[in-house]
Design an enzyme around this catalytic site. Structure first.
Site, short mmCIF file in Angstrom:
data_model
loop_
_atom_site.label_atom_id
_atom_site.label_comp_id
_atom_site.label_asym_id
_atom_site.label_seq_id
_atom_site.Cartn_x
_atom_site.Cartn_y
_atom_site.Cartn_z
N ARG A 49 0.84 -1.19 0.00
CA ARG A 49 0.00 0.00 0.00
C ARG A 49 0.88 1.24 0.00
O ARG A 49 2.03 1.19 0.39
CB ARG A 49 -0.92 0.02 1.23
CG ARG A 49 -0.17 0.17 2.58
CD ARG A 49 -0.20 1.58 3.13
NE ARG A 49 0.56 1.66 4.38
CZ ARG A 49 1.86 1.93 4.43
NH1 ARG A 49 2.56 2.09 3.33
NH2 ARG A 49 2.49 1.96 5.58
N GLU A 55 -0.50 9.90 8.65
CA GLU A 55 0.69 9.13 9.06
C GLU A 55 0.84 9.06 10.57
O GLU A 55 0.64 10.06 11.28
CB GLU A 55 1.95 9.78 8.46
CG GLU A 55 2.95 8.74 8.01
CD GLU A 55 2.41 7.85 6.89
OE1 GLU A 55 2.33 8.31 5.75
OE2 GLU A 55 2.02 6.70 7.17
N HIS A 56 1.15 7.85 11.05
CA HIS A 56 1.39 7.62 12.49
C HIS A 56 0.16 7.99 13.32
O HIS A 56 0.28 8.42 14.46
CB HIS A 56 2.59 8.43 12.97
CG HIS A 56 3.90 7.78 12.64
ND1 HIS A 56 4.43 6.74 13.35
CD2 HIS A 56 4.76 8.02 11.62
CE1 HIS A 56 5.58 6.37 12.81
NE2 HIS A 56 5.82 7.13 11.76
N ASP A 58 -2.82 5.77 12.86
CA ASP A 58 -3.70 4.59 12.95
C ASP A 58 -3.66 4.01 14.37
O ASP A 58 -4.68 3.66 14.94
CB ASP A 58 -3.36 3.53 11.90
CG ASP A 58 -1.93 3.01 11.98
OD1 ASP A 58 -1.08 3.64 12.64
OD2 ASP A 58 -1.67 1.96 11.35
N SER A 154 4.72 -1.27 3.01
CA SER A 154 4.02 -2.37 3.68
C SER A 154 4.19 -3.71 3.05
O SER A 154 3.28 -4.53 3.04
CB SER A 154 2.51 -2.07 3.75
OG SER A 154 2.35 -1.06 4.64
N ASP A 199 -2.00 -0.96 7.51
CA ASP A 199 -1.42 -1.68 6.37
C ASP A 199 -2.19 -2.96 6.07
O ASP A 199 -2.46 -3.28 4.92
CB ASP A 199 0.03 -2.03 6.67
CG ASP A 199 0.84 -0.80 7.05
OD1 ASP A 199 1.95 -0.96 7.59
OD2 ASP A 199 0.35 0.32 6.82
N LYS A 247 13.80 -1.70 11.45
CA LYS A 247 12.88 -1.47 12.56
C LYS A 247 13.37 -2.12 13.85
O LYS A 247 13.21 -1.58 14.94
CB LYS A 247 11.49 -2.00 12.21
CG LYS A 247 10.82 -1.16 11.14
CD LYS A 247 9.34 -1.04 11.43
CE LYS A 247 8.65 -0.28 10.31
NZ LYS A 247 8.37 -1.15 9.15
P1 NG1 Z 1 5.23 0.78 7.55
O1 NG1 Z 1 6.40 0.73 8.45
O2 NG1 Z 1 5.37 1.74 6.44
O3 NG1 Z 1 4.86 -0.59 7.06
C1 NG1 Z 1 4.06 1.51 9.82
C2 NG1 Z 1 2.92 0.77 10.55
C3 NG1 Z 1 1.55 1.38 10.26
C4 NG1 Z 1 1.54 2.89 10.45
C5 NG1 Z 1 2.72 3.50 9.65
C6 NG1 Z 1 2.80 4.99 9.88
C7 NG1 Z 1 3.20 -1.63 10.93
C8 NG1 Z 1 3.01 -3.01 10.39
N1 NG1 Z 1 2.89 -0.61 10.09
O4 NG1 Z 1 3.95 1.27 8.44
O5 NG1 Z 1 0.61 0.77 11.18
O6 NG1 Z 1 1.63 3.21 11.82
O7 NG1 Z 1 3.97 2.92 10.05
O8 NG1 Z 1 1.62 5.63 9.49
O9 NG1 Z 1 3.62 -1.43 12.05
MG MG Z 2 5.57 -2.57 7.29
#
Ligand code: NG1
Ligand code: MG
Length: 505
Positions: A49, A55-56, A58, A154, A199, A247
């Site tokens: 996606r 952003e940040h 959810d 994602s 995601d 991460k």
């Molecule tokens: P990313 O790291 O881009 O897959 C993460 C979180 C989302 C959301 C975004 C920021 C996971 C699986 N995904 O996405 O829930 O918080 O950062 O909006 O932790």
């Molecule tokens: Mg991810």
């Protein structure tokens, strides 16, 4: 880009069974037969996606606005009666693995080493636990992913969702979409990031031609929102900074730290608003900004029905921004752990337990509650306004609505950079270059601290835009990048469709 048919072709394939015309799917089947000596029972696909805005937030329970993209994971699967899960990947960078699924054999996920199979195991483990099947079927799997890894698109969640769906299908019971989402969200946390649900929700529930307005509290709700039909039509270009933030290393000082800051912020905001002792705040775990906002208005007898949905959102979010300034304005430089605990009449240890830090420890001298809360509510306001413009798209002139959408994306980037502090130098440079190259709006997408950016570009300007970014960013920072690798780093995408199974007639 790997030979992934355009999403239109994909949806035709799924709806009218033209699988045999899709070379990539055909190649997966042929390699499956060569690997396991038999045809797969089915193929399952889950897309990556791009988060357009939101952003940040959810994990704050506030609404987000992602769309599924064409890059995806597909897995060919054959159920067997051998007590083994055999996993192979078409990409030689990811070694095969084979583990027991004897009844009672626990699936171990060692999240200290970055191993692609861990994401499959998360989805597998979550699905087996959700189905409660004592003796899960053996599975032979061949995976093919086209979502660039660690890029904020994602790929991780797409693989977790794909694995969960594959496991459910192999064991004869596919749960309803919201349950699959819940399984995938919970099980991806085995990896070590305390993620939200955006995601997995978009990967499972996306509908073609639309972005999705996703709400989490009080329940998961997904509203398809078509983009305004403007002339020229709009396109979204994704550009990867190729800055990889691992991460497992950064979570304690980046992602997981922000989760703690927003959770403590919700507890303090509830207290400031005098609703901390109401059951909806006291007994819920974790408390989110969205729950605090809803409970505050419920306490005043305002159930939001007085005005339209969008007006209610706007009025409430603006009220919360005022409350945040009052609640945290005296601490512009942040709080220490002791100061946060004292403000909540508790101890640092008890507070840490209250926000479940134990599982996801964080490291910080000061917790910037004011800034994180300001970002959360202002970002949610931008999401609601973005949706409003898309839905009103027909009325206002297309160029003004495009400019307004782009402005919201630029404001989101500024807030991610300056207030939430989840950008990085390369993202800031790429966004500034993009605006000079004709983007109407540019921002980071996903967790940030590296990874991808997303740009709103009129379709007739896409080719020139991509050329300018290749010239001004990639040839400067990655002169050796060329051909397919470069086309994976920057590409145009359109709203794709969500996860689907393909069985063979
Ligand atoms: P990313 O790291 O881009 O897959 C993460 C979180 C989302 C959301 C975004 C920021 C996971 C699986 N995904 O996405 O829930 O918080 O950062 O909006 O932790
Ligand atoms: Mg991810």
């Amino acid at each position: 880009m790997a030979e992934v048919p355009s999403y239109d072709a994909l949806s035709d394939i799924y709806s009218s069974g033209l699988l045999k015309h899709a070379a990539r799917f055909q190649a997966l089947i042929e390699e499956f037969i060569a690997t396991y000596g038999a045809r797969p029972d089915f193929i399952v696909r889950a897309p990556g996606r791009v988060n357009i805005i939101g952003e940040h937030i959810d994990y704050c329970g506030l609404p987000v606005f992602p769309m599924a993209i064409v890059p995806d994971f597909i897995i060919a699967v054959r159920a067997t009666d051998r007590r083994r899960i055999q996993l192979a990947n078409r990409d030689p960078r990811y070694p095969a693995c084979d583990y027991s699924c004897e009844p009672g054999s626990a699936v171990t996920i060692n999240n200290t080493t970055h191993n692609w199979a861990n994401y499959f195991k998360c989805g597998y483990k979550g699905a087996v636990e959700a189905l409660g099947c004592a003796g899960p079927r053996g599975m032979q799997c061949l995976v093919d992913g086209t979502v660039p890894s660690s890029a904020g698109l994602s790929g991780s969640s797409a693989l977790v969702c794909c694995a969960a769906l594959a496991t459910m299908k192999a064991n004869g019971r596919v749960l309803p979409q919201p349950d699959v989402v819940a399984v995938a969200v919970a099980s991806e946390r085995y990896i070590g990031t305390n993620g939200g649900g955006m995601d997995q929700t978009i990967s499972i529930m996306a509908q073609p031609h639309s972005a999705m307005f996703i709400e989490f509290d009080p329940a998961l709700a997904v509203t398809p929102v078509p983009f305004p039909s403007t002339t020229p039509p709009i396109a979204f270009v994704i550009a990867n900074t190729l800055v990889v933030s691992d991460k497992a290393v950064t979570a304690p000082v980046c992602y997981n730290l922000r989760v703690v800051e927003t959770r403590v912020g919700a507890l303090l905001l509830a207290r400031h608003l005098g609703i901390a002792d109401r059951p909806a705040c006291r007994d819920v775990d974790p408390l989110t900004f969205k729950i605090v906002m809803d409970e505050y208005f419920a306490a005043q007898g305002d159930d939001g029905s007085a005005a339209g949905e969008v007006q209610t959102w706007i009025r409430r979010l603006e009220a919360m921004l005022g409350a945040v300034q009052q609640a945290f304005g005296a601490h512009p430089c942040g709080y220490t752990r002791e100061e946060m605990a004292a403000a909540l009449d508790t101890t640092p240890a008890a507070l840490s337990a209250r926000v479940h830090e134990g599982q996801f420890p964080v490291r910080a001298e000061r917790f910037k509650l004011l800034q994180r809360a300001q970002h959360a509510f202002s970002e949610a306001l931008r999401v609601v306004r973005f949706r409003q413009i898309c839905e009103d798209g027909g009325s206002s002139s297309s160029s003004s609505s495009l400019a307004a959408l782009g402005k919201l994306m630029d404001e989101s980037q500024a807030s991610c950079r300056d207030v939430f502090e989840c950008s990085c130098a390369e993202l800031d440079e790429l966004c500034a270059l993009a605006r000079r190259a004709g983007s109407l709006g540019s921002r980071l997408t996903g967790a940030g601290w590296g990874g991808c950016s997303v740009h709103l570009v009129p379709q007739d300007k896409v080719a020139g835009f991509i050329a300018a970014i290749k010239e001004g960013f990639y040839s400067v920072h990655f002169p050796e990048l060329a051909g397919g690798k470069l086309d994976e780093a920057i590409f145009v995408t359109a709203p794709g469709t969500g996860a689907a199974f393909y069985t063979f007639s």
